[in-house]
Write an enzyme that holds these catalytic residues in place. Structure first.
Site, mmCIF file in Angstrom:
data_model
loop_
_atom_site.group_PDB
_atom_site.id
_atom_site.type_symbol
_atom_site.label_atom_id
_atom_site.label_comp_id
_atom_site.label_asym_id
_atom_site.label_seq_id
_atom_site.Cartn_x
_atom_site.Cartn_y
_atom_site.Cartn_z
ATOM 1 N N GLY A 50 0.887 -1.164 0.000
ATOM 2 C CA GLY A 50 0.000 0.000 0.000
ATOM 3 C C GLY A 50 0.922 1.209 0.000
ATOM 4 C CE1 TYR A 76 4.118 -2.430 5.958
ATOM 5 C CE2 TYR A 76 4.354 -2.971 3.638
ATOM 6 C CZ TYR A 76 4.612 -3.250 4.959
ATOM 7 O OH TYR A 76 5.372 -4.340 5.290
ATOM 8 C CG ASP A 106 4.651 4.176 -3.000
ATOM 9 O OD1 ASP A 106 4.123 5.262 -3.317
ATOM 10 O OD2 ASP A 106 4.119 3.076 -3.231
HETATM 11 P P1 ADP Z 1 5.566 7.206 -9.342
HETATM 12 O O1 ADP Z 1 5.803 5.816 -8.819
HETATM 13 O O2 ADP Z 1 4.993 8.126 -8.329
HETATM 14 O O3 ADP Z 1 4.907 7.260 -10.688
HETATM 15 P P2 ADP Z 1 7.938 7.982 -10.808
HETATM 16 O O4 ADP Z 1 7.712 6.956 -11.870
HETATM 17 O O5 ADP Z 1 7.921 9.380 -11.236
HETATM 18 O O6 ADP Z 1 7.021 7.811 -9.543
HETATM 19 O O7 ADP Z 1 9.355 7.637 -10.175
HETATM 20 C C1 ADP Z 1 9.751 8.108 -8.908
HETATM 21 C C2 ADP Z 1 11.252 8.143 -8.871
HETATM 22 O O8 ADP Z 1 11.762 6.830 -9.114
HETATM 23 C C3 ADP Z 1 11.859 9.014 -9.960
HETATM 24 O O9 ADP Z 1 11.928 10.365 -9.564
HETATM 25 C C4 ADP Z 1 13.235 8.394 -10.076
HETATM 26 O O10 ADP Z 1 14.075 8.865 -9.052
HETATM 27 C C5 ADP Z 1 12.959 6.912 -9.842
HETATM 28 N N1 ADP Z 1 12.765 6.226 -11.137
HETATM 29 C C6 ADP Z 1 11.607 5.940 -11.748
HETATM 30 N N2 ADP Z 1 11.813 5.304 -12.931
HETATM 31 C C7 ADP Z 1 13.161 5.195 -13.061
HETATM 32 C C8 ADP Z 1 14.032 4.618 -14.036
HETATM 33 N N3 ADP Z 1 13.568 4.028 -15.136
HETATM 34 N N4 ADP Z 1 15.362 4.669 -13.808
HETATM 35 C C9 ADP Z 1 15.868 5.231 -12.683
HETATM 36 N N5 ADP Z 1 15.105 5.802 -11.731
HETATM 37 C C10 ADP Z 1 13.774 5.787 -11.902
#
Ligand code: ADP
Length: 307
Positions: free
Chosen positions: A28, A31, A258
């Site tokens: 979640g 969590y 998260d």
């Molecule tokens: P959410 O899960 O809220 O959609 P994001 O996809 O924007 O969040 O990703 C959150 C963080 O995870 C990003 O700011 C980055 O630091 C990391 N992240 C996400 N995707 C990648 C990736 N393909 N490679 C490296 N870091 C990533």
């Protein structure tokens, strides 16, 4: 000891590992955030604010939380409800779909179950974290109770962090979600959105447009995440861009945001500067997505964190 309360719904997760065989765990958004915060910063008191039932599954969930050293002393028990549940199906192409049974979960009753003792405890915390999912799952008629509580906490000096984490299926329509999110924008000191939230709700995607959209709310700090793309930090007139090293072997992006939130909050509560907090948060999220599931094994986490 610094203290943060994290509010939301923890669910039992079922994932097919072989035909007819399910692996059960717990997850979640709030969590997941709490787990990564506590693993990275054991000296912080990470307190869960949620409701579970009086059943064995609820007991197992709390035992699991306690194993992660999360503070469950403010978790409420519904006399008639049980936790929510979801099932993850992965098709032949690796595409994942989620099926939920959460309409009558105990966590929905959180606001009406909350007693004076818990309210009092909350006012002594340093931070309070909630998300658009926490907001969506509490009974709609109870949302005014949450707004009043947040106003009281702010008055008591508790800092409020909010991640919109927009999930269309949890809201009757986008306008209702927007209206609630904007109430949260009014109250929060730290906003941790993803660019996706703004694309879906407002049709805007670049940081300058998002900054303009948020400016009437005077949020002290905004950390705008965008998958593998750069992170934008906004604090009033200050705008800073932080690059992300794209992960080479992305297995499962569940919990990227998260885990980022948990480490960022923990680092800030520990007095680390923004640049360090973002670097550590992004590094952790980059690790998490290279492993299956929302919560990666603690050995993998510790190995990375200690390096
Ligand atoms: P959410 O899960 O809220 O959609 P994001 O996809 O924007 O969040 O990703 C959150 C963080 O995870 C990003 O700011 C980055 O630091 C990391 N992240 C996400 N995707 C990648 C990736 N393909 N490679 C490296 N870091 C990533």
């Amino acid at each position: 000891m610094s203290q943060i309360f994290l509010m939301g719904e923890c669910m039992a997760e079922l994932q097919e590992v072989a035909p007819g065989h399910l692996r059960q765990s717990f997850a979640g958004d709030f969590y997941n955030t709490a787990v990564y915060l506590k693993r990275a910063f054991p000296h912080i008191d990470a307190c869960l604010l949620t409701a579970v039932g009086n059943d064995k599954l609820s007991d197992a969930m709390l035992a699991h939380c306690e194993q992660e050293r999360l503070d469950c002393s403010s978790v409420l028990r519904s006399p008639e409800r049980i936790p929510g549940l979801y099932w993850i199906n992965t098709d032949a192409e690796g595409e994942r779909t989620f099926t939920y049974w959460r309409d009558n979960s105990a966590a929905r009753q959180l606001m009406s179950l909350m007693d004076e003792a818990v309210r009092e405890r909350l006012t002594h915390a340093d931070w309070f974290f909630f998300s658009g999912i926490s907001l969506a799952v509490i009974e709609p008629q109870d949302r005014p109770i949450l707004w009043a509580l947040l106003a009281d906490l702010k008055h008591a000096g508790v800092k409020i962090a909010f991640d919109p984490n927009y999930r269309a299926r949890l809201w009757p329509d986008a306008d209702v979600a927007k209206q609630h999110f904007e109430q949260a924008f009014e109250l929060c000191d730290l906003l941790l959105p993803g660019v996706d939230d703004f694309i879906q709700l407002y049709g805007v995607k670049d940081a300058a447009q998002i900054r303009a959209l948020l400016s009437p709310f005077h949020i002290a700090e905004v950390v705008l995440k965008n998958g593998p793309a750069e992170i934008c930090y906004i604090a009033g007139d200050l705008v800073e861009i932080y690059p992300v090293t794209p992960a080479t072997n992305v297995v499962d992006t569940t919990s990227a945001g998260d885990s980022f939130n948990g480490v960022f909050l923990g680092a800030r509560l520990s007095g680390r500067p923004v640049a360090t907090a973002i670097e550590w948060a992004a590094g952790t999220a980059g690790l998490v997505i290279q492993h299956p599931g929302a919560i990666i094994p603690s050995e993998v986490f510790n190995h990375f964190w200690e390096a």
